[in-house]
Motif scaffolding. Structure first.
Motif, short mmCIF file in Angstrom:
data_model
loop_
_atom_site.label_atom_id
_atom_site.label_comp_id
_atom_site.label_asym_id
_atom_site.label_seq_id
_atom_site.Cartn_x
_atom_site.Cartn_y
_atom_site.Cartn_z
N THR A 114 56.64 71.22 64.01
CA THR A 114 56.79 71.70 65.39
C THR A 114 55.54 71.32 66.18
O THR A 114 54.55 70.84 65.61
N ASP A 148 52.26 70.76 63.86
CA ASP A 148 52.14 72.01 63.12
C ASP A 148 53.19 71.94 62.00
O ASP A 148 54.29 71.44 62.22
N THR A 149 52.82 72.40 60.82
CA THR A 149 53.72 72.28 59.67
C THR A 149 54.05 73.63 59.07
O THR A 149 53.25 74.58 59.14
N GLU A 150 55.23 73.72 58.49
CA GLU A 150 55.62 74.86 57.68
C GLU A 150 56.23 74.30 56.40
O GLU A 150 57.09 73.41 56.45
N LYS A 196 57.86 75.20 52.53
CA LYS A 196 58.42 76.18 51.59
C LYS A 196 58.91 75.43 50.36
O LYS A 196 59.58 74.40 50.48
N HIS A 217 54.89 79.46 50.56
CA HIS A 217 55.22 79.42 51.98
C HIS A 217 53.90 79.24 52.72
O HIS A 217 53.11 80.17 52.84
N ASN A 218 53.65 78.02 53.16
CA ASN A 218 52.40 77.69 53.83
C ASN A 218 52.66 77.22 55.26
O ASN A 218 53.73 76.68 55.56
N GLU A 219 51.66 77.40 56.09
CA GLU A 219 51.66 76.82 57.44
C GLU A 219 50.36 76.08 57.63
O GLU A 219 49.33 76.45 57.04
N HIS A 221 48.68 72.10 59.52
CA HIS A 221 48.68 71.02 60.51
C HIS A 221 48.65 69.67 59.80
O HIS A 221 48.12 69.56 58.70
N SER A 257 47.21 73.01 54.74
CA SER A 257 47.97 74.23 55.03
C SER A 257 47.38 75.37 54.21
O SER A 257 46.62 75.15 53.27
N VAL A 300 51.08 81.69 54.18
CA VAL A 300 51.45 82.61 55.25
C VAL A 300 51.23 84.02 54.72
O VAL A 300 51.66 84.32 53.60
#
Length: 148
Positions: free
Chosen positions: A89, A105-107, A109, A119-121, A123, A144, A147
């Motif tokens: 995103t 931006d990354t997510e 799973k 589950h990481n967030e 860039h 990352s 979360v």
């Protein structure tokens, strides 16, 4: 004189391919293809959109892959087997002549082979170069954290 004009026209057409297309949608499509390649463990998008050059290095979470095949075989394919779901995103694209970079931006799973859910967030950055009439990724880096 007609031949001279024809030669100039052909040169102009050939040179036009060396001028980068600063259409953000082109790079967004490349990044989406790469995202789908990660999720599906399919190296096709990487082979299509990455410039495979001597000395290429790709950084992920503190590790690195040297060369495109190393990235595909030792990173992309194994992560897909873990059910990787990857979201990109807030894609921001910047151009500088025949060079571009995108920040996303990354997510992330996935579930490890031991059953641990990740589950990481974070860039990611994609560096691209205009080569032979198209954008090619020359380097990537992502980081990352879990979360909370």
């Amino acid at each position: 004189m007609k031949n001279f004009i024809l030669v100039l026209a052909l040169l102009a057409i050939g040179c036009e391919k060396n001028i980068a297309d600063h259409n953000e949608k082109l790079i967004e499509n490349i990044i989406n293809d790469i995202r789908l390649g990660w999720e599906n463990g399919d190296g096709t998008a990487f082979r299509k959109h990455f410039l495979d050059w001597d000395g290429a290095r790709y950084f992920e979470g503190g590790g690195q892959n040297i060369g495109l095949e190393d990235l595909i075989v030792n990173h992309v394919e194994p992560e897909a087997e873990l059910g990787l779901k990857l979201g990109f995103t807030n894609i921001q694209i910047h151009f500088e002549g025949n060079f571009a970079w995108a920040v996303v931006d990354t997510e992330i799973k996935l579930t490890t082979t031991s059953g641990r859910k990740i589950h990481n967030e974070g860039h990611g950055t994609y560096l691209l170069r205009w080569v032979s009439g198209g954008w090619k990724v020359v380097h990537t880096q992502s980081a990352s954290k879990p979360v909370k």
